[in-house]
Scaffold this motif. Sequence first.
Motif, mmCIF file in Angstrom:
data_model
loop_
_atom_site.group_PDB
_atom_site.id
_atom_site.type_symbol
_atom_site.label_atom_id
_atom_site.label_comp_id
_atom_site.label_asym_id
_atom_site.label_seq_id
_atom_site.Cartn_x
_atom_site.Cartn_y
_atom_site.Cartn_z
ATOM 1 N N LEU A 171 6.126 -0.218 -4.249
ATOM 2 C CA LEU A 171 6.056 1.220 -4.032
ATOM 3 C C LEU A 171 7.327 1.944 -4.460
ATOM 4 O O LEU A 171 7.354 3.177 -4.485
ATOM 5 C CB LEU A 171 5.810 1.512 -2.542
ATOM 6 C CG LEU A 171 4.403 1.271 -2.015
ATOM 7 C CD1 LEU A 171 4.404 1.357 -0.504
ATOM 8 C CD2 LEU A 171 3.431 2.280 -2.602
ATOM 9 N N VAL A 211 6.841 4.385 -7.243
ATOM 10 C CA VAL A 211 6.101 5.562 -6.791
ATOM 11 C C VAL A 211 7.032 6.495 -6.022
ATOM 12 O O VAL A 211 6.996 7.721 -6.204
ATOM 13 C CB VAL A 211 4.906 5.148 -5.904
ATOM 14 C CG1 VAL A 211 4.130 6.380 -5.448
ATOM 15 C CG2 VAL A 211 3.988 4.200 -6.648
ATOM 16 N N GLU A 212 7.878 5.927 -5.165
ATOM 17 C CA GLU A 212 8.799 6.747 -4.382
ATOM 18 C C GLU A 212 9.818 7.442 -5.277
ATOM 19 O O GLU A 212 10.191 8.598 -5.041
ATOM 20 C CB GLU A 212 9.499 5.876 -3.340
ATOM 21 C CG GLU A 212 8.536 5.351 -2.270
ATOM 22 C CD GLU A 212 9.236 4.460 -1.262
ATOM 23 O OE1 GLU A 212 10.423 4.146 -1.471
ATOM 24 O OE2 GLU A 212 8.600 4.090 -0.274
ATOM 25 N N ARG A 245 3.885 2.735 2.732
ATOM 26 C CA ARG A 245 5.142 2.032 2.982
ATOM 27 C C ARG A 245 5.359 1.703 4.446
ATOM 28 O O ARG A 245 6.298 0.980 4.789
ATOM 29 C CB ARG A 245 6.314 2.865 2.473
ATOM 30 C CG ARG A 245 6.542 4.143 3.199
ATOM 31 C CD ARG A 245 7.579 5.017 2.513
ATOM 32 N NE ARG A 245 7.651 6.327 3.110
ATOM 33 C CZ ARG A 245 8.349 6.607 4.206
ATOM 34 N NH1 ARG A 245 9.027 5.643 4.789
ATOM 35 N NH2 ARG A 245 8.364 7.811 4.698
ATOM 36 N N SER A 289 7.990 10.265 -6.998
ATOM 37 C CA SER A 289 7.713 11.351 -6.062
ATOM 38 C C SER A 289 8.997 12.094 -5.704
ATOM 39 O O SER A 289 8.972 13.308 -5.480
ATOM 40 C CB SER A 289 7.039 10.809 -4.795
ATOM 41 O OG SER A 289 7.883 9.918 -4.106
ATOM 42 N N LEU A 347 1.558 3.251 -9.169
ATOM 43 C CA LEU A 347 1.642 4.681 -9.478
ATOM 44 C C LEU A 347 0.302 5.194 -9.997
ATOM 45 O O LEU A 347 -0.189 6.255 -9.592
ATOM 46 C CB LEU A 347 2.734 4.915 -10.518
ATOM 47 C CG LEU A 347 3.118 6.354 -10.831
ATOM 48 C CD1 LEU A 347 3.949 6.943 -9.693
ATOM 49 C CD2 LEU A 347 3.895 6.428 -12.137
ATOM 50 N N TRP A 386 1.307 11.664 -4.736
ATOM 51 C CA TRP A 386 2.250 10.544 -4.657
ATOM 52 C C TRP A 386 2.954 10.481 -3.308
ATOM 53 O O TRP A 386 3.196 9.393 -2.779
ATOM 54 C CB TRP A 386 3.269 10.649 -5.793
ATOM 55 C CG TRP A 386 2.710 10.196 -7.113
ATOM 56 C CD1 TRP A 386 1.644 9.378 -7.323
ATOM 57 C CD2 TRP A 386 3.196 10.558 -8.411
ATOM 58 N NE1 TRP A 386 1.424 9.199 -8.663
ATOM 59 C CE2 TRP A 386 2.369 9.917 -9.355
ATOM 60 C CE3 TRP A 386 4.227 11.363 -8.868
ATOM 61 C CZ2 TRP A 386 2.560 10.040 -10.728
ATOM 62 C CZ3 TRP A 386 4.420 11.494 -10.236
ATOM 63 C CH2 TRP A 386 3.595 10.831 -11.154
ATOM 64 N N ALA A 414 -2.519 5.398 -7.211
ATOM 65 C CA ALA A 414 -2.533 6.623 -6.404
ATOM 66 C C ALA A 414 -3.292 7.735 -7.121
ATOM 67 O O ALA A 414 -4.116 8.437 -6.518
ATOM 68 C CB ALA A 414 -1.097 7.051 -6.102
ATOM 69 N N ARG A 459 11.396 8.664 3.347
ATOM 70 C CA ARG A 459 11.130 8.997 1.968
ATOM 71 C C ARG A 459 12.367 9.583 1.300
ATOM 72 O O ARG A 459 13.055 10.427 1.852
ATOM 73 C CB ARG A 459 10.002 10.027 1.880
ATOM 74 C CG ARG A 459 9.613 10.379 0.458
ATOM 75 C CD ARG A 459 8.855 11.681 0.339
ATOM 76 N NE ARG A 459 7.983 11.940 1.444
ATOM 77 C CZ ARG A 459 8.047 13.033 2.171
ATOM 78 N NH1 ARG A 459 8.949 13.942 1.939
ATOM 79 N NH2 ARG A 459 7.213 13.225 3.177
ATOM 80 N N GLY A 488 -3.440 5.098 0.327
ATOM 81 C CA GLY A 488 -2.152 4.516 0.662
ATOM 82 C C GLY A 488 -2.224 3.638 1.894
ATOM 83 O O GLY A 488 -1.647 2.537 1.930
ATOM 84 N N SER A 544 2.494 7.218 -0.944
ATOM 85 C CA SER A 544 3.652 6.379 -0.641
ATOM 86 C C SER A 544 4.014 6.435 0.838
ATOM 87 O O SER A 544 4.388 5.419 1.434
ATOM 88 C CB SER A 544 4.852 6.800 -1.500
ATOM 89 O OG SER A 544 5.238 8.131 -1.220
ATOM 90 N N ASP A 545 3.901 7.619 1.464
ATOM 91 C CA ASP A 545 4.204 7.721 2.886
ATOM 92 C C ASP A 545 3.293 6.825 3.712
ATOM 93 O O ASP A 545 3.735 6.158 4.657
ATOM 94 C CB ASP A 545 4.045 9.171 3.362
ATOM 95 C CG ASP A 545 5.282 10.007 3.079
ATOM 96 O OD1 ASP A 545 6.259 9.446 2.540
ATOM 97 O OD2 ASP A 545 5.271 11.209 3.395
#
Length: 427
Positions: A266, A269-270, A72, A273, A226, A64, A229, A408, A251, A68-69
Amino acid sequence: MTAVVLVTATLFAWGLLSARLERADLTAPVVFIAAGATLAALGVVDAPSAPETLAPLVEITLVWVLFSDAARLPVQQLRRDLSRYLRLLGVGLPLTIAFGWVLAAWFFPQLGLWLALFVGAALAPTDAALGVPVVTNPAVPSRIRQLITVESGLNDGIATPVVMVAIAGAAATAGLESAEGAGPAVIALLVGATVGAVVGGLGGWLMRQARRRGSAAEDFAGIAVLALALLAYAAALAVNGNGFVAAFCGGLAFGACAGRRGPAELIFVEQMSSLVSLLVWLAFGAIAIPIMLQRLDILTVVYGVLSLTVVRMVPVALASIGACLDRDTVLFVGWFGPRGLASLVFALLALDALGSVADEALTVVAVTVVLSVVAHGLSAAPLAKRYGRAAAAAGPEPGGPVEVTPARGLRRRPSLAPDSRPGRPSL
């Protein structure tokens, strides 16, 4: 069950007191590392079986975080300072890995070349979330804050293939039954990158089309991403690819294909995570800190200090040649490369894959991460203010300000709805 009660109570207590604790420089990593170490000291955690038990949590966290990194980051908005990003990621990061590798091989010859490479690669990624005052202080020029955030968002994914190959090589050298060697690991990386790009790109395109046609409910869009991923990760594993590289490439592809609403989708997801990241910090305290205390010596501390200074700052300085950055900016960017979540996740993955073979490498990584959490946590606010004053005295920001992507774990400020703007009545 006692461990579950204590862990969930710690999570709830952090939710209640987080703002006050952070004002006292007690960040989430500090609190949860201490909580994990306390659980280990009380004998609540079964350290020998913990790495295998927690392996799924560690793997999902990395999936995740990587997804996400990568997703985004607004690729279209990075073109202005593209040269600086490429310098840090294409020159600075490889040099950091190489310097860390050579230094680890020199300081700890008992590690061998593969585990020394693992140490260098695991400690190369940075975590901007550990330097919150730096990336949120408006006194720091926006382009510098964005530079630090973008580097942090991408360098963990770029370092992942090196880490995976190093772990595979170390396993083969140690003669472990599950070892495949570095060659098959490289093939798995290529397969994972391909599968991840296809799944992420197709998923982003499908989400975009669903939004246009109105067939996707907004409440479930975040859940879909989510799952996407995890789908990229699982699909790569199903064809013998590397799932972590698949998550990172997925991602990137999702961010490029999902359209303007992609970043909003996202958020879920963040948030997930962030939750599992807290658990990983706690697991790190429970598993790695006892091993670190048993093996701690002055040479390991010296390596940690050099890793945070020379090994990081010299490559940044070399990569910044010709980037039109003054000395203060180069030093500022070079220092604020905190080692955080990615490094400790890599360490826990190595411990799960290699067992006691990885204890020495785990100790080196653990010491460096702990030093970074303390040093960067205490220096972020005062140095950001000092650098901000110096930047303001130098004049307006060259090229004008840019929008800074939230690091993040940082909350996004919700935009005001038309009926809730100041001066207008709310319904």
